[in-house]
Design an enzyme around this catalytic site. Structure first.
Site, short mmCIF file in Angstrom:
data_model
loop_
_atom_site.label_atom_id
_atom_site.label_comp_id
_atom_site.label_asym_id
_atom_site.label_seq_id
_atom_site.Cartn_x
_atom_site.Cartn_y
_atom_site.Cartn_z
N GLU A 55 -12.46 39.58 22.79
CA GLU A 55 -12.78 38.15 22.85
C GLU A 55 -11.62 37.21 22.51
O GLU A 55 -11.84 36.08 22.06
CB GLU A 55 -14.00 37.82 21.95
CG GLU A 55 -15.25 38.58 22.35
CD GLU A 55 -16.47 38.25 21.48
OE1 GLU A 55 -16.54 37.13 20.95
OE2 GLU A 55 -17.34 39.12 21.35
N ILE A 98 -18.74 44.64 17.09
CA ILE A 98 -19.67 43.62 17.59
C ILE A 98 -19.03 42.75 18.67
O ILE A 98 -19.70 41.98 19.33
CB ILE A 98 -20.19 42.77 16.42
CG1 ILE A 98 -20.80 43.66 15.33
CG2 ILE A 98 -21.21 41.75 16.85
CD1 ILE A 98 -21.90 44.58 15.81
N GLY A 99 -17.74 42.86 18.87
CA GLY A 99 -17.15 42.15 20.01
C GLY A 99 -15.80 41.53 19.73
O GLY A 99 -14.83 41.82 20.42
N GLU A 130 -33.52 31.39 14.65
CA GLU A 130 -33.52 30.00 14.18
C GLU A 130 -34.14 29.03 15.17
O GLU A 130 -34.35 27.87 14.83
CB GLU A 130 -32.10 29.58 13.82
CG GLU A 130 -31.18 29.45 14.99
CD GLU A 130 -29.73 29.36 14.53
OE1 GLU A 130 -29.03 28.50 15.03
OE2 GLU A 130 -29.31 30.15 13.66
N LYS A 167 -30.40 27.68 6.75
CA LYS A 167 -30.49 26.55 7.69
C LYS A 167 -31.52 25.53 7.27
O LYS A 167 -32.61 25.87 6.83
CB LYS A 167 -30.81 27.07 9.09
CG LYS A 167 -29.70 27.93 9.62
CD LYS A 167 -29.14 27.47 10.93
CE LYS A 167 -27.84 28.20 11.14
NZ LYS A 167 -27.36 28.18 12.50
N GLU A 220 -11.94 13.73 8.20
CA GLU A 220 -11.12 13.52 7.01
C GLU A 220 -11.68 14.30 5.81
O GLU A 220 -10.92 14.76 4.95
CB GLU A 220 -11.06 12.03 6.63
CG GLU A 220 -10.32 11.14 7.61
CD GLU A 220 -11.22 10.62 8.73
OE1 GLU A 220 -12.31 11.21 8.96
OE2 GLU A 220 -10.84 9.64 9.37
N LEU A 221 -13.01 14.45 5.77
CA LEU A 221 -13.59 15.16 4.63
C LEU A 221 -13.16 16.63 4.63
O LEU A 221 -12.80 17.18 3.59
CB LEU A 221 -15.13 15.06 4.68
CG LEU A 221 -15.84 15.70 3.49
CD1 LEU A 221 -15.48 15.00 2.19
CD2 LEU A 221 -17.35 15.69 3.67
N LYS A 222 -13.16 17.23 5.79
CA LYS A 222 -12.74 18.63 5.91
C LYS A 222 -11.31 18.78 5.39
O LYS A 222 -11.01 19.63 4.56
CB LYS A 222 -12.82 19.05 7.38
CG LYS A 222 -12.30 20.42 7.67
CD LYS A 222 -12.24 20.66 9.18
CE LYS A 222 -11.76 22.05 9.50
NZ LYS A 222 -12.73 23.09 9.14
N HIS A 231 -17.60 39.45 6.02
CA HIS A 231 -17.16 38.20 5.41
C HIS A 231 -16.07 38.37 4.37
O HIS A 231 -15.47 37.41 3.94
CB HIS A 231 -18.35 37.47 4.77
CG HIS A 231 -19.18 36.80 5.81
ND1 HIS A 231 -20.33 37.37 6.29
CD2 HIS A 231 -18.99 35.66 6.49
CE1 HIS A 231 -20.83 36.57 7.22
NE2 HIS A 231 -20.05 35.53 7.36
N1 GLN Z 1 -19.74 38.94 19.87
C1 GLN Z 1 -19.58 37.93 18.85
C2 GLN Z 1 -18.40 38.31 17.97
O1 GLN Z 1 -18.14 39.46 17.81
C3 GLN Z 1 -20.82 37.80 18.01
C4 GLN Z 1 -20.69 36.70 17.01
C5 GLN Z 1 -21.97 36.37 16.25
O2 GLN Z 1 -22.86 37.14 16.12
N2 GLN Z 1 -22.07 35.18 15.74
O3 GLN Z 1 -17.75 37.45 17.40
ZN ZN Z 2 -23.13 38.35 14.33
#
Ligand code: GLN
Ligand code: ZN
Length: 769
Positions: A491, A438-439, A612, A118, A17-19, A701
């Protein structure tokens, strides 16, 4: 009588609910009063379940609209200049502006947000306090006091929780210039004293002061500061329960036990061995709260074992013993009752936050009234644990045998990188400065719709597969037209990079509602690793091979690495994490080989969580890195020299572990660097990183399309740290949260930047030759 309590409860609400409320508020579609009411509802429900479960105190102050570290900063008046209020701001908006850069949509005071990182070794992110050497403090928020009144008015015995002054300072970061954060302590303590005395005025008897920094390696000055700080705070008012968690106190044990406070909480899940020393040192006036119910994992507590630990303590210190959760239950999902589809056996082995309350309470009753008072519950607990221990789903003899026969050379590539590189170069014939991504490509609403429809049985598997193939075809076409050199399938079929594998691997289960707060309104649903992990069948080969069949350019297969799957799951507690990681590695090794056999010559194994997982104590780092690196290598070393292994990492401090990263021996690493404007590369230069590297040239981002010249500048900078023959060009991270138009714009510019760079290197070579 011993008291039962927890250190905190999840605040997202049973149905997130908070989200819901937050995101509606941020869109300007909910007013502040309705948002506050959503918060009140969650708190009321949280307090009610604590009392219904039989806890003696309800925890107050664990609720937050965004983050409890941020709330502490607000309480202390530690608000940086740039977050000045705007006309029409509500009391919540400053905090949201600090967390997200803008209070709500259309905020006229939009600015850059505070850093987020984190919380110790959890997957929860807190908002980093910004510290300035000339900063002042003052009690500046009423939320905590209001909540105390609210709970009291509802008739609860309350125990407010605040983050302690030293842990808050420790988590903070000096801005502008670096200075000794401890210099702020003198100014901070009177504010804490005032907070405590205000709480006392409200009739509060106990305040839980969280000082998790006490389980870290602390410099001597910080240890001394603990002594003097708590000496000054003891007079302030209510009794303080100093709460430590996430690990044993070790070298800070004597310090923590002797601090002049009325009570101490220790984590007996992460550090049971410290108990006897703590008992020996405990002053006779002090309460000792023992965290015996794991706040960070999902397993049912072994109540018999917990009782065996508690009973002698009770015999020794009587009602000065309290029973609690090891840490806040913030890190656990809310309620097992919301899981209707778990395998029946597995369901009986688990305890989510709601069930953990019952466990704490049961242990208290067993101590106060004798085990026979709760005999039925103890029996049930024993049987459930026994079924877990003996379950055939947990132990797979065949897999154990295979693991035992793994040889050290299985975790080594056939040849070292300098011998592999020319073979790979000859095979792929990539240009200088090859471009790749990156994928992931955008997870469009259509993709999500198809996934949901499959889940609801509205479409069959074949129809879903055709949908995904259409997406892959689209992604390949786009990449070809953009002119990228190494393509990916995009993906589309993955809901999440860990959950996807959690659904497919034996020994892992996913939950329907097991949400845990990651930051703000963002929640994640970590899979549960409950047994030996095994791959039943290929998991990604079909998609990667399909993508490769559509193009003459190399397609890079895409997997999540063993360490990242481990880090982002709830992990079984009946064997060392290292063993679980090795099992994951073996499953991925088979997948890597199947990809290779299917003609996928470049394979990326993402390890964004490598950093992490580092233990809280530096002393334990190397041992951890050793097995983490070994697992990655076991997963990736079963291929021929001409097969190229990539890895990817992002959004963490890598300087500490650069040797570990190099030890992965991936042929190529793509790594997020654009936020730090390539500063990270200095570390790679100093260390002489031996293999190929693709520093991210733009931050994914933002929807902004970066200009060619920006990326050329960054690349020129990178080429000064990394020899150009070993440099790749790629974004910082995956593109799944973006939309296609901006992705195309950004990648087209990235390819142009690559072409410009190649030209300038070619002409430089021509003039110097
Ligand atoms: N292969 C993932 C993507 O492209 C890598 C995501 C990540 O580094 N968190 O979304
Ligand atoms: Zn990444």
């Amino acid at each position: 009588m011993s008291k039962a309590h927890i250190l905190g409860y999840p605040r997202i609400g049973l149905r997130r609910e908070l989200k819901q409320a937050l995101e509606t508020y941020w869109r300007n579609e909910l007013d502040a009063e309705d948002l506050r009411e959503a918060g009140r509802k969650i708190r009321r429900a949280n307090w009610r379940v604590q009392r219904e479960a039989g806890l003696d105190l309800v925890t107050v102050g664990d609720f937050s609209f965004y983050d409890h570290v941020l709330d502490t900063s607000l309480l202390l008046g530690a608000v940086p200049q740039r977050f000045r209020p705007a006309a029409g701001d509500t009391d919540l908006d400053i905090g949201f502006r600090m967390a997200r850069g803008r209070a709500r949509a259309g905020d006229s005071r939009e600015t850059y947000a505070c850093e987020m990182t984190k919380w110790f070794d959890t997957n929860y992110h807190y908002i980093v306090p910004e510290l300035d050497c000339d900063q002042s403090f003052g009690v500046s928020a009423v939320q905590l006091f209001d909540e105390v009144r609210e709970a009291q008015a509802a008739g609860y015995a309350v125990k407010p929780v605040v983050l302690g002054p030293l842990s808050w300072l420790w988590l903070g970061k000096a801005q502008r210039e670096s200075f000794d954060r401890l210099r702020l302590l003198d100014r901070l303590l009177p504010v804490y004293a005032e907070i405590f005395s205000l709480l006392k005025d409200l009739g509060v008897e106990w305040v839980q002061v969280d000082e998790p920094a006490l389980v870290l390696d602390l410099p001597p000055a910080w240890k001394q500061a603990y002594e003097s700080a708590y000496n000054r705070l003891q007079a302030a008012g209510p009794k303080l329960l100093l709460a430590t968690y996430f690990g044993p106190l070790e070298d800070n044990l004597y310090l923590a036990v002797r601090l002049p406070v009325a009570g101490l909480h220790i984590d007996c899940v992460r550090g049971p061995e410290q108990l006897s020393t703590v008992l020996d040192q405990l002053p006779p006036y002090k309460i000792l709260s023992l965290g015996v119910v794991d706040g960070r994992n999902v397993w049912r507590t072994d109540l018999a074992t917990a009782l065996r630990l508690l009973q002698p303590v009770q015999a020794r210190i009587g009602e000065r013993l309290w029973i609690g959760s090891s840490c806040s239950l913030l890190h656990a999902p809310l309620d097992l009752a919301a899981e209707k589809e778990l395998a029946p056996g597995l369901g009986s082995w688990l305890a989510f936050a709601r069930q953990k309350l019952d466990e704490v309470s049961l242990l208290k009753r067993a101590l106060n009234e004798g085990p026979s008072a709760v005999a039925a519950a103890l029996d049930q607990n024993r049987l459930a644990l026994q079924s877990r221990r003996e379950s055939a789903c947990v132990h797979d003899p065949e897999l154990r045998q295979r693991l035992a026969s793994v040889r050290p050379e299985d975790a080594r590539r056939g040849s070292p990188y300098p011998r592999r590189a020319p073979l790979q170069r000859a095979r792929f014939r990539l240009p200088l400065l090859p471009t790749t991504t990156i994928g992931s490509f955008p997870q469009t609403p259509e993709i999500r719709k198809a996934r949901l429809a499959l889940k609801r049985d509205e479409i069959d598997a074949e129809t879903y597969r055709r949908h995904m193939q259409d997406e892959i075809r689209h992604a390949i076409r786009e990449q070809e037209s953009i002119g990228l050199d190494v393509l990916v399938h995009g993906e589309a079929e993955r809901n999440d990079m860990v959950e996807y594998f959690g659904e497919l691997l034996e020994g892992m289960a996913v939950t329907a509602n097991g949400w845990v707060q990651s930051y703000g309104s963002r929640c994640v649903k970590p899979p549960v690793i409950y047994g030996d992990v095994k791959r039943q069948r290929p998991m990604t080969v079909e998609w990667a091979a399909y993508a490769q069949s559509l193009t003459a350019k190399p397609v890079k297969g895409m997997l999540t690495g063993p360490v990242t799957i481990l880090q982002w799951s709830f992990v079984r507690d009946d064997q060392p994490r290292a063993s679980t990681c090795r099992q994951l590695a073996l499953a991925l090794r088979d997948e890597v080989r199947d990809l290779e056999a299917a003609g996928v010559g470049i394979i990326q194994i993402d390890e964004p969580a490598l950093r992490e997982g580092l233990p809280l104590r530096r002393r334990d780092w190397q041992a951890w890195l050793d097995w983490a690196v070994e697992s990655f290598r076991l997963a990736t070393s079963g291929v021929r020299d001409a097969t190229q292994i990539h890895t990817h990492m992002c959004y963490a401090e890598f300087n500490d572990i650069i040797a570990g990263i190099a030890a992965l021996d991936a042929d190529v690493i793509t790594i997020e660097t654009s936020r730090s404007r390539m500063e990270l590369l200095q570390a790679f230069e100093q260390y002489r990183y031996p293999n190929e590297i693709g520093p991210g040239v733009y931050d994914i981002h933002s929807p902004r399309v970066p200009a060619v010249s920006e990326m050329v500048t960054l690349l020129a900078k990178a080429s000064r740290s990394i020899p150009v023959e070993r440099l790749w060009i790629n974004p910082d991270c995956g593109l799944k949260t973006r939309a296609w138009p901006e992705v195309k714009g950004a990648l087209e510019n990235m390819v142009r930047a690559a072409i410009d760079m190649r030209k300038s290197f070619a002409s430089a070579a021509a003039t110097s030759g």
